[in-house]
Design a protein around this motif. Sequence first.
Motif, PDB file in Angstrom:
ATOM      1  N   ARG A 144       0.860  -1.186   0.000  1.00  0.00           N
ATOM      2  CA  ARG A 144       0.000   0.000   0.000  1.00  0.00           C
ATOM      3  C   ARG A 144       0.898   1.239   0.000  1.00  0.00           C
ATOM      4  O   ARG A 144       1.784   1.372   0.852  1.00  0.00           O
ATOM      5  CB  ARG A 144      -0.905  -0.007   1.231  1.00  0.00           C
ATOM      6  CG  ARG A 144      -1.818   1.206   1.364  1.00  0.00           C
ATOM      7  CD  ARG A 144      -2.532   1.169   2.702  1.00  0.00           C
ATOM      8  NE  ARG A 144      -3.345   2.361   2.920  1.00  0.00           N
ATOM      9  CZ  ARG A 144      -4.664   2.367   2.933  1.00  0.00           C
ATOM     10  NH1 ARG A 144      -5.330   1.245   2.753  1.00  0.00           N
ATOM     11  NH2 ARG A 144      -5.342   3.495   3.149  1.00  0.00           N
ATOM     12  N   ILE A 145       0.671   2.129  -0.962  1.00  0.00           N
ATOM     13  CA  ILE A 145       1.486   3.331  -1.119  1.00  0.00           C
ATOM     14  C   ILE A 145       0.603   4.557  -0.926  1.00  0.00           C
ATOM     15  O   ILE A 145      -0.425   4.708  -1.596  1.00  0.00           O
ATOM     16  CB  ILE A 145       2.147   3.400  -2.515  1.00  0.00           C
ATOM     17  CG1 ILE A 145       3.076   2.199  -2.723  1.00  0.00           C
ATOM     18  CG2 ILE A 145       2.906   4.704  -2.686  1.00  0.00           C
ATOM     19  CD1 ILE A 145       4.330   2.231  -1.907  1.00  0.00           C
ATOM     20  N   GLU A 146       0.995   5.445   0.000  1.00  0.00           N
ATOM     21  CA  GLU A 146       0.268   6.693   0.220  1.00  0.00           C
ATOM     22  C   GLU A 146       1.179   7.908   0.075  1.00  0.00           C
ATOM     23  O   GLU A 146       0.754   9.025   0.349  1.00  0.00           O
ATOM     24  CB  GLU A 146      -0.390   6.687   1.602  1.00  0.00           C
ATOM     25  CG  GLU A 146      -1.475   5.633   1.754  1.00  0.00           C
ATOM     26  CD  GLU A 146      -2.323   5.857   2.995  1.00  0.00           C
ATOM     27  OE1 GLU A 146      -2.088   6.865   3.688  1.00  0.00           O
ATOM     28  OE2 GLU A 146      -3.224   5.030   3.256  1.00  0.00           O
ATOM     29  N   ALA A 187       7.163   7.588  -4.041  1.00  0.00           N
ATOM     30  CA  ALA A 187       7.248   6.438  -3.147  1.00  0.00           C
ATOM     31  C   ALA A 187       7.072   5.140  -3.929  1.00  0.00           C
ATOM     32  O   ALA A 187       7.748   4.134  -3.653  1.00  0.00           O
ATOM     33  CB  ALA A 187       6.191   6.547  -2.050  1.00  0.00           C
ATOM     34  N   PHE A 188       6.184   5.142  -4.904  1.00  0.00           N
ATOM     35  CA  PHE A 188       5.990   3.948  -5.730  1.00  0.00           C
ATOM     36  C   PHE A 188       7.231   3.632  -6.551  1.00  0.00           C
ATOM     37  O   PHE A 188       7.689   2.480  -6.611  1.00  0.00           O
ATOM     38  CB  PHE A 188       4.774   4.147  -6.638  1.00  0.00           C
ATOM     39  CG  PHE A 188       4.672   3.142  -7.747  1.00  0.00           C
ATOM     40  CD1 PHE A 188       4.464   1.797  -7.471  1.00  0.00           C
ATOM     41  CD2 PHE A 188       4.802   3.541  -9.069  1.00  0.00           C
ATOM     42  CE1 PHE A 188       4.382   0.873  -8.502  1.00  0.00           C
ATOM     43  CE2 PHE A 188       4.717   2.624 -10.100  1.00  0.00           C
ATOM     44  CZ  PHE A 188       4.504   1.288  -9.814  1.00  0.00           C
ATOM     45  N   GLY A 221       9.880   2.322  -4.415  1.00  0.00           N
ATOM     46  CA  GLY A 221       9.546   0.953  -4.038  1.00  0.00           C
ATOM     47  C   GLY A 221       9.892  -0.042  -5.126  1.00  0.00           C
ATOM     48  O   GLY A 221      10.376  -1.144  -4.848  1.00  0.00           O
ATOM     49  N   TRP A 243       0.554  -3.358  -6.165  1.00  0.00           N
ATOM     50  CA  TRP A 243       0.697  -2.044  -5.534  1.00  0.00           C
ATOM     51  C   TRP A 243      -0.657  -1.347  -5.545  1.00  0.00           C
ATOM     52  O   TRP A 243      -1.299  -1.230  -6.596  1.00  0.00           O
ATOM     53  CB  TRP A 243       1.706  -1.188  -6.293  1.00  0.00           C
ATOM     54  CG  TRP A 243       3.029  -1.835  -6.540  1.00  0.00           C
ATOM     55  CD1 TRP A 243       3.324  -2.731  -7.528  1.00  0.00           C
ATOM     56  CD2 TRP A 243       4.238  -1.651  -5.797  1.00  0.00           C
ATOM     57  NE1 TRP A 243       4.635  -3.117  -7.454  1.00  0.00           N
ATOM     58  CE2 TRP A 243       5.226  -2.466  -6.399  1.00  0.00           C
ATOM     59  CE3 TRP A 243       4.572  -0.875  -4.696  1.00  0.00           C
ATOM     60  CZ2 TRP A 243       6.529  -2.520  -5.926  1.00  0.00           C
ATOM     61  CZ3 TRP A 243       5.879  -0.928  -4.225  1.00  0.00           C
ATOM     62  CH2 TRP A 243       6.837  -1.743  -4.830  1.00  0.00           C
ATOM     63  N   LEU A 298      -1.985   2.207  -4.976  1.00  0.00           N
ATOM     64  CA  LEU A 298      -1.533   3.595  -4.874  1.00  0.00           C
ATOM     65  C   LEU A 298      -2.718   4.459  -4.464  1.00  0.00           C
ATOM     66  O   LEU A 298      -3.625   4.714  -5.271  1.00  0.00           O
ATOM     67  CB  LEU A 298      -0.949   4.038  -6.229  1.00  0.00           C
ATOM     68  CG  LEU A 298      -0.203   5.360  -6.281  1.00  0.00           C
ATOM     69  CD1 LEU A 298       0.942   5.379  -5.293  1.00  0.00           C
ATOM     70  CD2 LEU A 298       0.317   5.610  -7.692  1.00  0.00           C
TER      71      LEU A 298
END
Length: 588
Positions: free
Chosen positions: A116-118, A123-124, A127, A144, A146
């Motif tokens: 989980r990307i916030e 950030a993605f 990652g 992922w 997002l």
Amino acid sequence: YSPGQYSPMGQWVLRSEAPLDRPALVEATRRLVDRHPAFRVQTADPMRYMSFVYDAAALFTVYAPVMDGGPRLARWLRRLLSWSLERAWPRLRTSSRQAMYGKKFPDFVAPLDVVRIEGGQCAFEEGLKRRRRNMEPPGCVTAWELFNHIVDVWDFHSGYSGRFAIVRAPPGVRAAAGADGNAALDTGLFYVDLASEEFGMLVPPSAPGWQRPPYGFPALYSVTLASGAVIWLRLERADELRVVYRCTPSARKLHHCVAFRAAPERPRTTHDPVVVTLVSIGLYHSWADGNCYLPLVQDFFTYYEAAQGRATFEPPPLDNAFEELERRLMDTFHCRASPLRTSLRGSLWRFAGRGFGHTIGLEPAAMSALVRACGCYRVPLDVTLLGLVACAIARADSAEDLEFTLYVPMRDGVADAMAVGLYSDWRDLAVSVDKELGTTLGTVLQISHKIQHRQWTVFNALRKPERTVVNIHPADFERRAGFLNLGENMWHGGDQIGTQDCRGNDLDWIAQPASFVIEQQDEDTWWILASVANDTRKADWMRAFVYSLREALASFLFEPLTPVHRPLPDDSMLLASYCNEASRAGFV
């Protein structure tokens, strides 16, 4: 299986606007691992030992034909060495999915992670880099989610002044758009400029109204305004939007802006997030290659749809691909007659030198014309691009005889095409471009005929340090289960608009004296990446090559019987044209 390829490949990334179905994802990954042994193969010995045996085998296969043609003692020695290599070769072990992944992934019993990307697209992208850097062999599937909190009022802080809002479409408007079959409103989001009152829909890459962003700006959405202007939005971080604005679709000038939330004290979770789902698949190059994308993705999303209860066709059963590859390796050790499958890429002979490169982009308008010309002459597009590169090299070198080392898929029949393994290999291709009679079309047709009929020779590892290597990377943009493959420019590199290209005074290290990568970036955009050694080809050669490639493309489209070996302009004229372009772009 090549120990020299023991490193992670670049990942395949696919995007969907639909929410992630986790149970279907887990089931699809399990069935994919059960189907393809590439996810369940382990090396039984250390990689250093395997690499030593492999290099010894590569050296042996170079001299084995000579020994077979010698006296009886030499033939007996060759058979003894063949037996020794077969006995010394480290075997690969295929395990069950439960035995291999039961402890590593106890929740899924499969090489699957859900992240989980916030923190926005940065950030993605970080990652993805971490995932590749820390990947354990043979590979992994990662989903992922997002979470983008972009529904808000935003304030421009640089590049422009004013405010804009991103709002959700009213239910009635969205329902009407859905009735009209407008897929661009799948997001249900609108961009509204609060000063000019212009607005437009946020369009994802999978929608028909998507506008491709400028290179160096992996956008999340594009927006086409009523005035014809185009906007690209990128959620750099959780509270920071990057905006690129172009007045008209054909305008060259870009306006790069940074925007932050107009009311930072208001929690970003006030409005529901917009969730974008992405799936990345990564494997070590020793286990797979670029040609494995299609069987992997086809099987994975077939299982994904089947787990969702949709009607699908069950993929046919497969034999163990690594058993077949190992049989081919043993045939090579014993010099059995299989010339199309015999080639070992040992790492004993390498090129070490410095050089430079140049990238040539073929944009949609040029590709549209080229695709139509390829259809007229019944020549595949990638082969045509290879032929144009050959014409440019022959003209820049003033050479009649060219030799290339190509990556070619050694896949024979449907069973091989559906398997996952390092089936691709190198083959040497000779091309003749006569100085008096060679034409652009004739050269392209000659290469097409040679590749179609496999008129190449087995790769000679001894000559690797002097070879010109050509690699072709096509891409797939077919939608599967709502997912669309993203080109590397959509998830790699981050926001590069306006950044300075910082280079040192030293030339880069390169792997070959000359290499050319023909790479597809988008559905209708291709790149040609040329790299040459500075001690064999100087900058004037690269200028001549670029000029010759442009003229080869033009002649293929308009005058295909134009001779390849025409006189080149003086280098001072070519250099002056580059200086003028650099001046117009503001670099000098």
